[in-house]
Motif scaffolding. Structure first.
Motif, PDB file in Angstrom:
ATOM      1  N   MET A   1       0.832  -1.200   0.000  1.00 52.65           N
ATOM      2  CA  MET A   1       0.000   0.000   0.000  1.00 52.65           C
ATOM      3  C   MET A   1       0.872   1.258   0.000  1.00 52.65           C
ATOM      4  O   MET A   1       1.898   1.296   0.654  1.00 52.65           O
ATOM      5  CB  MET A   1      -0.895  -0.010   1.243  1.00 52.65           C
ATOM      6  CG  MET A   1      -2.144   0.811   1.039  1.00 52.65           C
ATOM      7  SD  MET A   1      -3.108   0.926   2.572  1.00 52.65           S
ATOM      8  CE  MET A   1      -2.340   2.313   3.371  1.00 52.65           C
ATOM      9  N   SER A   2       0.411   2.231  -0.737  1.00 52.95           N
ATOM     10  CA  SER A   2       1.209   3.453  -0.819  1.00 52.95           C
ATOM     11  C   SER A   2       1.184   4.208   0.519  1.00 52.95           C
ATOM     12  O   SER A   2       0.203   4.173   1.252  1.00 52.95           O
ATOM     13  CB  SER A   2       0.620   4.333  -1.923  1.00 52.95           C
ATOM     14  OG  SER A   2       0.832   5.663  -1.617  1.00 52.95           O
ATOM     15  N   GLU A   3       2.290   4.882   0.812  1.00 45.25           N
ATOM     16  CA  GLU A   3       2.315   5.657   2.063  1.00 45.25           C
ATOM     17  C   GLU A   3       1.643   7.021   1.866  1.00 45.25           C
ATOM     18  O   GLU A   3       1.452   7.758   2.820  1.00 45.25           O
ATOM     19  CB  GLU A   3       3.759   5.842   2.515  1.00 45.25           C
ATOM     20  CG  GLU A   3       4.608   6.394   1.397  1.00 45.25           C
ATOM     21  CD  GLU A   3       6.089   6.441   1.718  1.00 45.25           C
ATOM     22  OE1 GLU A   3       6.428   6.980   2.783  1.00 45.25           O
ATOM     23  OE2 GLU A   3       6.878   5.955   0.892  1.00 45.25           O
ATOM     24  N   PHE A   4       1.315   7.351   0.613  1.00 46.79           N
ATOM     25  CA  PHE A   4       0.700   8.651   0.358  1.00 46.79           C
ATOM     26  C   PHE A   4      -0.808   8.484   0.150  1.00 46.79           C
ATOM     27  O   PHE A   4      -1.277   7.423  -0.246  1.00 46.79           O
ATOM     28  CB  PHE A   4       1.322   9.301  -0.881  1.00 46.79           C
ATOM     29  CG  PHE A   4       2.811   9.404  -0.781  1.00 46.79           C
ATOM     30  CD1 PHE A   4       3.396  10.084   0.288  1.00 46.79           C
ATOM     31  CD2 PHE A   4       3.631   8.827  -1.729  1.00 46.79           C
ATOM     32  CE1 PHE A   4       4.776  10.175   0.396  1.00 46.79           C
ATOM     33  CE2 PHE A   4       5.005   8.913  -1.627  1.00 46.79           C
ATOM     34  CZ  PHE A   4       5.582   9.588  -0.561  1.00 46.79           C
ATOM     35  N   THR A   5      -1.542   9.580   0.399  1.00 48.05           N
ATOM     36  CA  THR A   5      -2.995   9.494   0.235  1.00 48.05           C
ATOM     37  C   THR A   5      -3.421  10.145  -1.074  1.00 48.05           C
ATOM     38  O   THR A   5      -3.020  11.271  -1.356  1.00 48.05           O
ATOM     39  CB  THR A   5      -3.716  10.269   1.364  1.00 48.05           C
ATOM     40  OG1 THR A   5      -2.925  10.187   2.523  1.00 48.05           O
ATOM     41  CG2 THR A   5      -5.086   9.736   1.589  1.00 48.05           C
ATOM     42  N   PHE A   6      -4.231   9.437  -1.825  1.00 46.58           N
ATOM     43  CA  PHE A   6      -4.719   9.980  -3.100  1.00 46.58           C
ATOM     44  C   PHE A   6      -6.224  10.132  -3.035  1.00 46.58           C
ATOM     45  O   PHE A   6      -6.901   9.353  -2.379  1.00 46.58           O
ATOM     46  CB  PHE A   6      -4.357   9.042  -4.251  1.00 46.58           C
ATOM     47  CG  PHE A   6      -2.877   8.870  -4.398  1.00 46.58           C
ATOM     48  CD1 PHE A   6      -2.129   9.772  -5.121  1.00 46.58           C
ATOM     49  CD2 PHE A   6      -2.234   7.826  -3.754  1.00 46.58           C
ATOM     50  CE1 PHE A   6      -0.753   9.638  -5.216  1.00 46.58           C
ATOM     51  CE2 PHE A   6      -0.854   7.678  -3.851  1.00 46.58           C
ATOM     52  CZ  PHE A   6      -0.110   8.579  -4.578  1.00 46.58           C
ATOM     53  N   LEU A   7      -6.717  11.138  -3.724  1.00 49.50           N
ATOM     54  CA  LEU A   7      -8.172  11.260  -3.839  1.00 49.50           C
ATOM     55  C   LEU A   7      -8.564  10.877  -5.245  1.00 49.50           C
ATOM     56  O   LEU A   7      -8.086  11.467  -6.210  1.00 49.50           O
ATOM     57  CB  LEU A   7      -8.596  12.713  -3.592  1.00 49.50           C
ATOM     58  CG  LEU A   7      -9.209  13.083  -2.256  1.00 49.50           C
ATOM     59  CD1 LEU A   7      -9.856  14.452  -2.331  1.00 49.50           C
ATOM     60  CD2 LEU A   7     -10.227  12.055  -1.796  1.00 49.50           C
TER      61      LEU A   7
END
Ligand code: NOJ
Length: 550
Positions: A1-7
C-alpha cells in the motif's frame, strides 16, 4: 500500500471547484516562530472543511531566501525548514484528502531562487559552461563588459540584468532576471531544465498533489536566438505583441512545454491539472487551458473591472464563451496575494491608479469600508453562482480589508523597495490572519507575526464572526454549502431586468442570481429567496447586494 494518500474522483473535478488560496507564511503558525507553517495548516483543516472549499492552492512552501515571498525557490522538491518537513507535507495532504479537499501547489518555472544549487554551480563555473547554460548569462557591452547586455528592465524595476563576480574575483558576466535579482530566469532552451521540471511534477504528483498553479506561465520561452536580447520594460504590458512572436511573453513555443507537462499529468488517475498564471491578451488566455495543455488558465478580468453591471456582463460572457471554445471552464478571481483585497478596492473609485494612490499614502481618497465590504460580498456571491471555478484568497471570507498601515521599514515586498515611489507594496494583503479577537497575534500563533497586524484585526477574527450569523464568514459558509447543492451544468441564461443596473442570470436548474449594481433597492424575480448578501429592504434587494433565488 502506498504511504501517500490519493483522492480519486472524476477527471474533471476541477471544472467548477472552489479553490482556497493559502499563503502559508501568513495562515497559521503552530511552532510560534512568527511564520505560518504546515502544522498550522493541518490544525485548520476542520476550518477549511466547515468553510466548504473543494481544494486548497498552496503558494510556495519550498526552501527559499524569501526575497519574493517564496517565489524565489531554492529547491523544488523539498519543504522550507522554516515551514515544515516533507513528512509534515505528507501529513497535510493526508489530512486534506481525508476531509475531501484536494491540493494545488505552486510551481515556479520561469526562475529559481539565487540559492538554487544550479545557480550556485553556474556562479562557480566558467562563461559558456553547461552550468551557465541553464540560466541566461551574457557578456556585458563596453570595453570591459561593464554595460548591461540590453535595456531590458525587470518587472519589479529597475534593470533585469545583474553582473556577477567571476570565481577568480574579476567582474564578470551578467544574468537575466525578469523579477528580483535573487530570481534568475531559467533558459528553457536547455533540455536539462525541461527534464528537471518533469521530475518535479512527478515528485509531487506521486505524493498525492492533485494540481498545480503555474507562476508566470507565459514567460518561459523568450526570443534569445542568434544573440538577440529583449530591450524593453518587462512590466509594461501595453508593449506586448499578441501574435505569439513577442520577445518575452506568450510565445507560441511555450505551449510545447505544457503539452509535455500534460503527458505527465495524464500518467495519473485522475489526471493532474494545472492553472496558468498567464497575463496575456484575453483572446490568448484559454489556449493554456486546452485539454492537451494545462487544463485551466486564470481569468483575472474582474480584478480591474469597474462596478458596472454592463462591464461585468461583458467580461462574464466573454470568458465563458472563450473557455468553452478551448474545452475548459473559466476561473473567477477577486483577490489573491498580489492585489489589494477586493473589500478595499470596492471602497475606492473605479479606475483609480492604485499604485499612485498607495505610494501617496493610501488616504486620498479614503477607503469607504462599508461600500467596499457590501460590494465584495455581492461580487463573491455573483461569481459563486457562475459556471467555472472560483479562487478565493485566505481572509476574504472574513471580509478583510487591506492593511495600509504597515511601516515602510517593515515591508517585505521587493516590488516596493526595488521601485521606490512607483509601485505599491503587496504586503497589505499578506498580513497573518486573525483567528481570535484578542491575544498574541490574534491567534495566528503563540509567537507574534512576521508582518505587523493592525489593532482592528480582532474585529474581523474568525472567533468573532463565528458567533455572528450575519458575518461575512457565515455568508461564505452558507453560500458554499448552497452552491454545492445547486451546481449544475455549465450554461447560464441572462434575463433582462427592468433596471439596467441589475445583472440577473439563471442556471439550467432554475437557480437565479441577481446583483444590484445601482444605488436604489430593486425588485427580485418570483421564487424562493435562498440567500442574500445584505438583508432585503421591504422585500427589495438593496444597492451593492446579490440575492440567490429559486
Ligand atoms: C507571480 C506571483 O504571483 C508573484 O507573487 C511573484 O512575485 C511573481 N509571479 C514572480 O514569481
Amino acid at each position: 500500500m502506498s504511504e501517500f494518500t490519493f483522492l480519486k474522483g472524476p477527471k474533471d473535478w476541477w471544472r467548477q471547484a472552489v479553490v482556497y488560496q493559502i499563503y502559508p507564511r501568513s495562515f497559521s503558525d503552530a511552532n510560534g516562530d512568527g511564520i505560518g507553517d504546515l502544522n498550522g495548516i493541518i490544525s485548520k483543516v476542520p476550518y477549511l472543511q466547515q468553510l466548504g472549499v473543494d481544494a486548497v492552492w498552496l503558494s510556495p512552501f519550498y526552501p527559499s531566501a524569501l526575497a519574493d515571498g517564496g517565489y524565489d525557490v531554492d529547491d523544488y522538491r523539498d519543504v522550507d525548514p522554516k515551514i515544515g518537513t516533507l513528512a509534515e507535507f505528507d501529513k497535510m495532504v493526508d489530512a486534506l484528502h481525508k476531509a475531501g479537499i484536494r491540493l494545488f501547489v505552486d510551481i515556479v518555472p520561469n526562475h529559481s531562487g539565487s540559492g538554487h544549487e544550479w545557480f550556485q554551480a553556474a556562479l562557480k563555473a566558467a562563461p559558456g559552461s553547461p552550468e551557465r547554460d541553464r540560466y541566461i548569462f551574457r557578456d556585458g557591452k563596453g570595453e570591459n563588459g561593464e554595460i548591461r547586455p540590453s535595456e531590458l528592465s525587470s518587472h519589479f524595476g529597475p534593470t533585469a540584468w545583474t553582473r556577477i563576480t567571476e570565481p577568480k574575483g574579476e567582474p564578470g558576466q551578467w544574468y537575466m532576471h525578469l523579477f528580483a535579482s535573487e530570481q534568475p530566469d531559467f533558459n528553457w532552451d536547455n533540455p536539462e531544465v525541461r527534464e528537471d521540471f518533469l521530475k518535479t511534477l512527478r515528485f509531487w504528483s506521486d505524493r498525492g498533489v492533485d494540481g498545480y498553479r503555474v507562476d508566470v506561465a507565459h514567460a518561459l520561452v523568450k526570443n534569445l536566438a542568434n544573440g538577440h536580447l529583449p530591450e524593453r520594460q518587462s512590466y509594461d504590458l501595453s508593449l506586448v505583441k499578441h501574435d505569439g512572436t513577442d520577445d518575452l511573453f506568450d510565445r507560441d513555443e511555450v505551449h510545447d512545454i505544457y503539452r509535455s507537462w500534460r503527458q505527465v499529468f495524464n500518467e495519473y488517475d485522475p489526471p493532474r491539472v494545472a492553472v496558468a498564471e498567464a497575463w496575456v491578451h484575453p483572446e490568448r488566455r484559454h489556449p493554456y487551458a486546452s485539454e492537451d495543455n494545462l487544463g485551466q488558465s486564470f481569468n483575472f478580468d474582474l480584478l480591474g473591472e469597474h462596478w458596472k453591471a454592463g462591464r461585468f456582463k461583458k467580461t462574464i460572457s466573454f470568458n465563458l464563451a472563450s473557455a468553452a471554445k478551448w474545452g475548459s471552464s473559466t476561473t473567477w478571481v477577486l483577490s489573491n496575494h498580489d492585489v489589494i483585497r477586493h473589500a478595499t478596492r470596492y471602497g475606492l473609485p473605479d479606475g483609480l491608479n492604485l499604485d499612485k494612490w498607495f505610494v501617496e499614502g493610501g488616504v486620498n481618497p479614503p477607503v469607504n469600508n462599508k461600500q467596499g465590504l457590501d460590494r465584495a460580498r455581492a461580487a463573491t456571491m455573483l461569481i459563486l453562482a457562475l459556471p467555472g471555478s472560483t479562487y478565493l484568497y485566505q481572509g476574504e471570507e472574513l471580509g478583510l480589508q487591506e492593511v495600509l498601515e504597515i511601516p515602510h521599514d517593515q515591508m517585505q515586498d521587493p516590488q516596493w523597495f526595488r521601485n521606490p515611489g512607483k509601485s505599491r507594496s503587496r504586503d497589505g494583503c499578506r498580513v497573518p490572519l486573525p483567528w481570535t479577537s484578542t491575544g498574541t497575534s490574534f491567534g495566528f500563533g503563540p509567537g507574534g507575526s512576521h508582518l505587523p497586524q493592525p489593532s482592528w484585526f480582532g474585529d474581523y477574527s474568525v472567533e468573532k464572526q463565528d458567533r455572528d450569523e450575519a458575518s461575512t464568514l457565515n455568508l461564505y459558509r452558507l453560500a458554499l454549502a448552497l452552491r454545492s447543492q445547486l451546481i449544475s451544468d455549465e450554461s447560464i441564461q441572462w434575463h433582462r431586468h427592468l433596471n439596467s443596473k441589475v445583472l440577473h442570470f439563471s442556471r439550467a436548474n432554475g437557480w437565479q442570481s441577481v446583483t444590484n449594481f445601482g444605488t436604489k433597492p430593486v425588485k427580485l424575480p418570483a421564487g424562493k429567496v435562498l440567500l442574500t448578501s445584505q438583508p432585503l429592504v421591504d422585500g427589495k434587494l438593496p444597492a451593492n447586494a446579490t440575492a440567490w433565488v429559486k
